[in-house]
Design a protein around this motif. Sequence first.
Motif, PDB file in Angstrom:
ATOM      1  N   ALA A  60       0.823  -1.207   0.000  1.00 47.47           N
ATOM      2  CA  ALA A  60       0.000   0.000   0.000  1.00 47.47           C
ATOM      3  C   ALA A  60       0.861   1.262   0.000  1.00 47.47           C
ATOM      4  N   GLU A  61       1.905   1.282   0.812  1.00 46.77           N
ATOM      5  CA  GLU A  61       2.785   2.454   0.878  1.00 46.77           C
ATOM      6  C   GLU A  61       3.507   2.707  -0.435  1.00 46.77           C
ATOM      7  N   MET A  62       3.870   1.629  -1.126  1.00 51.32           N
ATOM      8  CA  MET A  62       4.601   1.765  -2.383  1.00 51.32           C
ATOM      9  C   MET A  62       3.671   1.927  -3.580  1.00 51.32           C
ATOM     10  N   GLY A  63       2.389   1.671  -3.379  1.00 54.28           N
ATOM     11  CA  GLY A  63       1.448   1.780  -4.487  1.00 54.28           C
ATOM     12  C   GLY A  63       1.588   0.666  -5.500  1.00 54.28           C
ATOM     13  N   VAL A  64       1.918  -0.532  -5.012  1.00 51.27           N
ATOM     14  CA  VAL A  64       2.072  -1.692  -5.890  1.00 51.27           C
ATOM     15  C   VAL A  64       1.185  -2.822  -5.370  1.00 51.27           C
ATOM     16  N   THR A  65       1.043  -3.874  -6.155  1.00 50.89           N
ATOM     17  CA  THR A  65       0.263  -5.027  -5.718  1.00 50.89           C
ATOM     18  C   THR A  65       1.056  -5.815  -4.685  1.00 50.89           C
ATOM     19  N   GLN A  66       0.356  -6.615  -3.920  1.00 53.59           N
ATOM     20  CA  GLN A  66       1.007  -7.416  -2.885  1.00 53.59           C
ATOM     21  C   GLN A  66       2.042  -8.386  -3.479  1.00 53.59           C
ATOM     22  N   PRO A  67       1.762  -9.053  -4.609  1.00 54.53           N
ATOM     23  CA  PRO A  67       2.797  -9.938  -5.168  1.00 54.53           C
ATOM     24  C   PRO A  67       4.076  -9.200  -5.569  1.00 54.53           C
ATOM     25  N   VAL A  68       3.940  -7.984  -6.076  1.00 53.82           N
ATOM     26  CA  VAL A  68       5.123  -7.192  -6.440  1.00 53.82           C
ATOM     27  C   VAL A  68       5.934  -6.882  -5.177  1.00 53.82           C
ATOM     28  N   ALA A  69       5.259  -6.422  -4.136  1.00 54.02           N
ATOM     29  CA  ALA A  69       5.945  -6.128  -2.872  1.00 54.02           C
ATOM     30  C   ALA A  69       6.569  -7.400  -2.300  1.00 54.02           C
ATOM     31  N   SER A  70       5.852  -8.516  -2.379  1.00 52.12           N
ATOM     32  CA  SER A  70       6.343  -9.782  -1.823  1.00 52.12           C
ATOM     33  C   SER A  70       7.666 -10.212  -2.444  1.00 52.12           C
ATOM     34  N   ARG A  71       7.825 -10.014  -3.744  1.00 55.41           N
ATOM     35  CA  ARG A  71       9.080 -10.405  -4.405  1.00 55.41           C
ATOM     36  C   ARG A  71      10.258  -9.596  -3.867  1.00 55.41           C
ATOM     37  N   THR A  72      10.074  -8.305  -3.719  1.00 60.69           N
ATOM     38  CA  THR A  72      11.162  -7.470  -3.199  1.00 60.69           C
ATOM     39  C   THR A  72      11.441  -7.816  -1.744  1.00 60.69           C
ATOM     40  N   ILE A  73      10.398  -8.018  -0.974  1.00 60.57           N
ATOM     41  CA  ILE A  73      10.559  -8.368   0.439  1.00 60.57           C
ATOM     42  C   ILE A  73      11.287  -9.702   0.572  1.00 60.57           C
ATOM     43  N   ALA A  74      10.912 -10.679  -0.257  1.00 59.52           N
ATOM     44  CA  ALA A  74      11.584 -11.989  -0.218  1.00 59.52           C
ATOM     45  C   ALA A  74      13.073 -11.838  -0.504  1.00 59.52           C
ATOM     46  N   ALA A  75      13.423 -10.998  -1.475  1.00 63.79           N
ATOM     47  CA  ALA A  75      14.835 -10.764  -1.783  1.00 63.79           C
ATOM     48  C   ALA A  75      15.544 -10.092  -0.607  1.00 63.79           C
ATOM     49  N   CYS A  76      14.858  -9.153   0.047  1.00 65.39           N
ATOM     50  CA  CYS A  76      15.451  -8.488   1.216  1.00 65.39           C
ATOM     51  C   CYS A  76      15.658  -9.470   2.366  1.00 65.39           C
ATOM     52  N   ILE A  77      14.737 -10.387   2.538  1.00 67.71           N
ATOM     53  CA  ILE A  77      14.881 -11.407   3.585  1.00 67.71           C
ATOM     54  C   ILE A  77      16.038 -12.339   3.246  1.00 67.71           C
ATOM     55  N   THR A  78      16.101 -12.787   1.990  1.00 68.11           N
ATOM     56  CA  THR A  78      17.187 -13.666   1.549  1.00 68.11           C
ATOM     57  C   THR A  78      18.541 -12.999   1.752  1.00 68.11           C
ATOM     58  N   ASP A  79      18.601 -11.696   1.499  1.00 65.61           N
ATOM     59  CA  ASP A  79      19.857 -10.954   1.652  1.00 65.61           C
ATOM     60  C   ASP A  79      20.135 -10.527   3.093  1.00 65.61           C
ATOM     61  N   GLY A  80      19.241 -10.893   4.024  1.00 58.84           N
ATOM     62  CA  GLY A  80      19.462 -10.600   5.438  1.00 58.84           C
ATOM     63  C   GLY A  80      19.151  -9.174   5.846  1.00 58.84           C
ATOM     64  N   LEU A  81      18.372  -8.455   5.025  1.00 59.90           N
ATOM     65  CA  LEU A  81      18.063  -7.061   5.327  1.00 59.90           C
ATOM     66  C   LEU A  81      16.783  -6.908   6.141  1.00 59.90           C
ATOM     67  N   LEU A  82      15.876  -7.853   5.991  1.00 59.04           N
ATOM     68  CA  LEU A  82      14.614  -7.880   6.734  1.00 59.04           C
ATOM     69  C   LEU A  82      14.445  -9.257   7.351  1.00 59.04           C
ATOM     70  N   ARG A  83      13.621  -9.311   8.382  1.00 55.49           N
ATOM     71  CA  ARG A  83      13.241 -10.606   8.968  1.00 55.49           C
ATOM     72  C   ARG A  83      11.749 -10.574   9.252  1.00 55.49           C
ATOM     73  N   ARG A  84      11.160 -11.742   9.207  1.00 49.22           N
ATOM     74  CA  ARG A  84       9.753 -11.884   9.573  1.00 49.22           C
ATOM     75  C   ARG A  84       9.694 -12.134  11.079  1.00 49.22           C
ATOM     76  N   ALA A  85       8.666 -11.580  11.714  1.00 47.63           N
ATOM     77  CA  ALA A  85       8.483 -11.762  13.156  1.00 47.63           C
ATOM     78  C   ALA A  85       6.991 -11.826  13.445  1.00 47.63           C
ATOM     79  N   ALA A  86       6.661 -12.393  14.580  1.00 49.34           N
ATOM     80  CA  ALA A  86       5.260 -12.424  15.010  1.00 49.34           C
ATOM     81  C   ALA A  86       4.881 -11.040  15.524  1.00 49.34           C
TER      82      ALA A  86
END
Length: 156
Positions: A60-86
Amino acid sequence: MNTSPRDPETGGGALLDQIGPALSRLRRRTSNGRADLTRNLVLNVVADAPGEMTVGGIAAEMGVTQPVASRTIAACITDGLLRRAASQADGRRTVLELTDAGETERRRFATEQRETFEHITAHWEPADRTQFAQFLVRYSQDSTAWTARQRGPAGK
């Protein structure tokens, strides 16, 4: 003297019509590529969030669809820049957090952007450079507040 907002003599009209394209060019030309630009946006959205941030919130913040955001987020997680948390508010919900590496990457992007700004404006008068920087930061802050008002009190 004509003081219509469409009157180019008063700073309106043609000048104001150039704002959108100018902002688009700034975004494209002051980054090291689309991947860096998108990654920087995601990291800043997570860092700037007033509370917990989800994949849907980033989309929503980026103005893109959820799948588009998910791909970038997945890459950030793989690269150790983000983590998922409860979520602390709802343990069934997954939120995103910056890692130390993500914060380091954000600082690297900010340094690159500052250096780019300094190179582009190197021939400007110091007062003009400072004033433009102040106006750019102010515009960013005001656009954040405007977006929040557009979404309404429920954050929609």
